[in-house]
Design a protein around this motif. Structure first.
Motif, PDB file in Angstrom:
ATOM      1  N   PRO A   1       0.801  -1.227   0.000  1.00  0.00           N
ATOM      2  CA  PRO A   1       0.000   0.000   0.000  1.00  0.00           C
ATOM      3  C   PRO A   1       0.833   1.276   0.000  1.00  0.00           C
ATOM      4  CG  PRO A   1      -0.941  -1.594   1.517  1.00  0.00           C
ATOM      5  CD  PRO A   1       0.384  -2.139   1.087  1.00  0.00           C
ATOM      6  N   GLU A   2       2.096   1.184   0.401  1.00  0.00           N
ATOM      7  CA  GLU A   2       2.967   2.360   0.434  1.00  0.00           C
ATOM      8  C   GLU A   2       3.979   2.365  -0.700  1.00  0.00           C
ATOM      9  OE1 GLU A   2       3.755   3.745   4.749  1.00  0.00           O
ATOM     10  OE2 GLU A   2       3.942   1.551   4.786  1.00  0.00           O
TER      11      GLU A   2
ATOM     12  N   GLU B   1      -9.588   4.497 -12.130  1.00  0.00           N
ATOM     13  CA  GLU B   1     -10.692   4.342 -11.177  1.00  0.00           C
ATOM     14  C   GLU B   1     -10.806   2.900 -10.703  1.00  0.00           C
ATOM     15  OE1 GLU B   1     -14.017   5.784 -13.329  1.00  0.00           O
ATOM     16  OE2 GLU B   1     -13.382   7.889 -13.263  1.00  0.00           O
ATOM     17  N   LEU B   2     -10.656   1.952 -11.618  1.00  0.00           N
ATOM     18  CA  LEU B   2     -10.722   0.541 -11.244  1.00  0.00           C
ATOM     19  C   LEU B   2      -9.554   0.160 -10.343  1.00  0.00           C
ATOM     20  CD1 LEU B   2     -11.792  -1.075 -14.643  1.00  0.00           C
ATOM     21  CD2 LEU B   2     -13.181  -0.856 -12.573  1.00  0.00           C
ATOM     22  N   LEU B   3      -8.383   0.675 -10.653  1.00  0.00           N
ATOM     23  CA  LEU B   3      -7.215   0.390  -9.828  1.00  0.00           C
ATOM     24  C   LEU B   3      -7.379   0.986  -8.439  1.00  0.00           C
ATOM     25  CD1 LEU B   3      -4.333  -0.753  -9.587  1.00  0.00           C
ATOM     26  CD2 LEU B   3      -3.494   1.419 -10.489  1.00  0.00           C
ATOM     27  N   ASP B   4      -7.891   2.196  -8.381  1.00  0.00           N
ATOM     28  CA  ASP B   4      -8.086   2.849  -7.091  1.00  0.00           C
ATOM     29  C   ASP B   4      -9.104   2.103  -6.234  1.00  0.00           C
ATOM     30  OD1 ASP B   4      -7.553   5.508  -5.528  1.00  0.00           O
ATOM     31  OD2 ASP B   4      -9.724   5.208  -5.462  1.00  0.00           O
ATOM     32  N   ALA B   5     -10.097   1.497  -6.896  1.00  0.00           N
ATOM     33  CA  ALA B   5     -11.135   0.770  -6.164  1.00  0.00           C
ATOM     34  C   ALA B   5     -10.569  -0.437  -5.428  1.00  0.00           C
ATOM     35  CB  ALA B   5     -12.235   0.331  -7.126  1.00  0.00           C
ATOM     36  N   SER B   6      -9.424  -0.938  -5.880  1.00  0.00           N
ATOM     37  CA  SER B   6      -8.814  -2.094  -5.210  1.00  0.00           C
ATOM     38  C   SER B   6      -7.959  -1.690  -4.017  1.00  0.00           C
ATOM     39  CB  SER B   6      -7.946  -2.873  -6.210  1.00  0.00           C
ATOM     40  OG  SER B   6      -6.818  -2.094  -6.601  1.00  0.00           O
ATOM     41  N   GLY B   7      -7.807  -0.396  -3.805  1.00  0.00           N
ATOM     42  CA  GLY B   7      -7.000   0.086  -2.692  1.00  0.00           C
ATOM     43  C   GLY B   7      -7.830   0.457  -1.486  1.00  0.00           C
ATOM     44  N   ARG B   8      -7.231   1.262  -0.631  1.00  0.00           N
ATOM     45  CA  ARG B   8      -7.862   1.581   0.645  1.00  0.00           C
ATOM     46  C   ARG B   8      -8.540   2.947   0.635  1.00  0.00           C
ATOM     47  NH1 ARG B   8      -2.876  -0.368   4.630  1.00  0.00           N
ATOM     48  NH2 ARG B   8      -2.891  -2.570   4.021  1.00  0.00           N
TER      49      ARG B   8
ATOM     50  N   ARG C   1     -12.383   9.292  -4.861  1.00  0.00           N
ATOM     51  CA  ARG C   1     -11.694   8.548  -5.928  1.00  0.00           C
ATOM     52  C   ARG C   1     -11.433   9.426  -7.147  1.00  0.00           C
ATOM     53  NH1 ARG C   1     -14.488   3.465  -6.408  1.00  0.00           N
ATOM     54  NH2 ARG C   1     -13.151   3.062  -4.606  1.00  0.00           N
ATOM     55  N   ARG C   2     -12.446  10.131  -7.597  1.00  0.00           N
ATOM     56  CA  ARG C   2     -12.266  10.951  -8.799  1.00  0.00           C
ATOM     57  C   ARG C   2     -11.179  12.000  -8.584  1.00  0.00           C
ATOM     58  NH1 ARG C   2     -17.288  13.403 -12.061  1.00  0.00           N
ATOM     59  NH2 ARG C   2     -17.385  11.177 -12.577  1.00  0.00           N
ATOM     60  N   ALA C   3     -11.143  12.587  -7.393  1.00  0.00           N
ATOM     61  CA  ALA C   3     -10.119  13.600  -7.102  1.00  0.00           C
ATOM     62  C   ALA C   3      -8.730  12.995  -7.155  1.00  0.00           C
ATOM     63  CB  ALA C   3     -10.376  14.229  -5.733  1.00  0.00           C
ATOM     64  N   ARG C   4      -8.568  11.783  -6.638  1.00  0.00           N
ATOM     65  CA  ARG C   4      -7.261  11.130  -6.672  1.00  0.00           C
ATOM     66  C   ARG C   4      -6.849  10.826  -8.102  1.00  0.00           C
ATOM     67  NH1 ARG C   4      -9.394   8.626  -2.133  1.00  0.00           N
ATOM     68  NH2 ARG C   4     -10.103   6.797  -3.307  1.00  0.00           N
TER      69      ARG C   4
ATOM     70  N   LEU D   1       1.298   6.526  -8.887  1.00  0.00           N
ATOM     71  CA  LEU D   1       1.207   7.652  -7.964  1.00  0.00           C
ATOM     72  C   LEU D   1      -0.129   7.748  -7.242  1.00  0.00           C
ATOM     73  CD1 LEU D   1       2.872  10.412 -10.177  1.00  0.00           C
ATOM     74  CD2 LEU D   1       3.914   9.143  -8.301  1.00  0.00           C
ATOM     75  N   LEU D   2      -1.087   6.913  -7.613  1.00  0.00           N
ATOM     76  CA  LEU D   2      -2.444   7.024  -7.080  1.00  0.00           C
ATOM     77  C   LEU D   2      -2.506   7.046  -5.556  1.00  0.00           C
ATOM     78  CD1 LEU D   2      -4.922   4.817  -9.156  1.00  0.00           C
ATOM     79  CD2 LEU D   2      -5.139   7.252  -8.608  1.00  0.00           C
ATOM     80  N   ARG D   3      -1.703   6.219  -4.928  1.00  0.00           N
ATOM     81  CA  ARG D   3      -1.809   6.044  -3.473  1.00  0.00           C
ATOM     82  C   ARG D   3      -0.785   6.883  -2.707  1.00  0.00           C
ATOM     83  NH1 ARG D   3      -2.404  -0.530  -4.062  1.00  0.00           N
ATOM     84  NH2 ARG D   3      -4.351  -0.469  -5.262  1.00  0.00           N
ATOM     85  N   LYS D   4      -0.197   7.887  -3.388  1.00  0.00           N
ATOM     86  CA  LYS D   4       0.799   8.749  -2.748  1.00  0.00           C
ATOM     87  C   LYS D   4       1.859   7.907  -2.023  1.00  0.00           C
ATOM     88  CE  LYS D   4      -2.377  12.625  -2.218  1.00  0.00           C
ATOM     89  NZ  LYS D   4      -1.827  13.335  -3.371  1.00  0.00           N
TER      90      LYS D   4
END
Length: 303
Positions: free
Chosen positions: A74-75, A96-103, A109-112, A147-150
């Motif tokens: 996650p990091e 969006e699909l990739l982000d949905a699998s994260g925390r 989500r859209r902002a990220r 970069l999605l999850r910073k």
């Protein structure tokens, strides 16, 4: 951030990675270099648990890999062997699909996704499918996904592949900016000039072995020559008596161990000095000295 001990990977009788002791500290921008076929991508894939080591140990963010990889991932942001995507979907939809699998939460989500796209220069991308993207656009999308999850740690394999010079410059500035904000960057690349511009530390692998690992500034030691720019170049050449190695207009390359002493001597001799500096070894020279002939050669020159 990344530590390996005697890391080894064998494919049958071929040793792709041979007892590598890698050390990447927090806050570094670490460039991982080596000829084609030297084991770079295999090592990167082992760091991410995509390939299991034959022997040795790996730690990512203090967690053992692959046993505790799920705690570290996650990091970690990663781009390895080109970006993966659903080709029939748009870039934003893929993210969006990739982000949905994260925390992350659904509401933000859209902002990220929009922030990640803006960071890599795809803020204005439309809803065309990824299969219509150029190679450079695909590479930018892959970076956006990383970069999605910073992430605290970025692991990138040839992150500027397919980008034009302006795109390479933009990604370099992005990675330096992220690093200044606290992200450690580990990247493999064959672009020596780009690594020289970007990285603070460098590791060089050859035929599976880590043959060099140090701070970039320490690697680029002085050559024992001095670069002098002077409007009195012809007069300086007459004074140098065999110390001159090359002249390019008013720019002279002089064999001398001490720029300060050389400057004093030239000025006292009536030569105007516009600029003077020691010559340092280029990263290309460092890598060539540390490695043998290309690992992918089959012309009889390979020992």
């Amino acid at each position: 951030m990344i530590v390996t001990h005697a890391l080894t990977k064998r494919f049958g009788g071929l040793t792709a990675v041979d007892s590598v002791n890698l050390s990447v500290a927090e806050g570094e921008r670490y460039g991982f270099l080596g000829p084609n076929g030297s084991g770079k991508t295999t090592l990167v894939r082992m760091l991410l648990g995509l390939v299991y080591a034959t022997s040795g140990e790996i730690e990512i963010l203090g967690r053992t890999v692959p046993r505790h990889l799920s705690d570290a991932l996650p990091e970690v942001g990663a781009l390895v062997e080109g970006p993966a995507a659903y080709n029939h979907l748009s870039g934003p939809r893929n993210l969006e699909l990739l982000d949905a699998s994260g925390r992350g939460g659904r509401r933000t989500r859209r902002a990220r996704v929009e922030e990640a796209l803006e960071q890599v220069g795809l803020a204005g991308i439309d809803r065309r499918p990824v299969k219509a993207y150029s190679l450079g656009m695909r590479q930018r999308l892959g970076l956006a996904a990383a970069l999605l999850r910073k992430p605290r740690l970025l692991i990138l394999d040839e992150p500027t592949n397919g980008l034009d010079p302006q795109g390479i410059k933009e990604i370099r500035e992005l990675l330096i900016g992220l690093n200044r904000e606290g992200t450690t960057v580990f990247l493999s690349s064959h672009l020596l000039f780009e690594v020289e511009q970007l990285c603070t530390h460098v590791g060089v692998v050859d035929r599976g072995k880590l043959v060099l690992q140090d701070e970039l500034g320490a690697m680029r030691s002085p050559t024992g020559r001095v670069i002098v720019q002077t409007p009195d170049a012809s007069a300086a050449v007459l004074l140098l008596d065999g110390q001159l190695e090359r002249r390019d207009g008013d720019r002279l390359l002089i064999r001398h161990p001490d720029p300060a002493r050389l400057n004093t001597w030239l000025v006292e001799s009536g030569v105007r000095v516009a600029a003077i500096e020691p010559e340092f070894r280029s990263l290309e020279q460092v890598v060539l000295d540390a490695t043998s002939s290309g690992a992918d050669r089959f012309d009889g020159s390979k020992p």
